[in-house]
Design a protein around this motif. Structure first.
Motif: not given
Length: 127
Positions: A40, A51, A55-56, A59, A76, A86, A88, A99, A101, A103
């Motif tokens: 990250s 996050l 995100a997972c 998604s 997405s 955001s 994803i 995945v 993500n 922002l």
């Protein structure tokens, strides 16, 4: 399956590139398909671990929404909020599905953010 050190280094380089290209990027995180952070980057104290997990989950909802809606498997999800976006995106790596993500604040054009996120996901899927 754990993500290799070589792939992790490629992910980190891609996140560095995204953050450099998008001055309005607030954070970028890549997570395994089960929600664990791989790498990250953040410009603030955003909880990137959270996050990654969210995100997972988001998604997975996107995948099912597309499938159930008859338009194909979702690739997405875009979340629009008053302060930004955001994005994803599924990273369809053959050994390590992940995945992304990303922002951003509203200073970035949504189309540019989506383009750059999709490009990064495509490159990482082939890494």
């Amino acid at each position: 399956m754990p993500v290799s050190h070589v792939l992790t280094a490629r992910i980190e380089a891609s996140l560095d590139e995204l953050m450099a290209e998008l001055s309005g990027a607030l954070a970028a995180v890549v997570a395994t398909s089960d929600g664990f952070e791989v790498a990250s980057r953040s410009r603030s104290d955003i909880a990137v671990g959270k996050l990654a997990a969210m995100a997972c989950s988001i998604s997975a909802v996107g995948v099912m929404a597309g499938q159930e809606g008859g338009i194909g498997i979702g690739q997405s999800v875009i979340v629009e909020a008053p302060g930004g976006f955001s994005i994803i995106i599924e990273i369809a790596h053959p050994q390590s599905p992940m995945v992304l993500n990303l922002l951003t604040n509203r200073s970035e054009a949504l189309g540019q953010v989506l383009f750059r996120a999709k490009r990064a996901a495509h490159i990482l899927a082939q890494a």
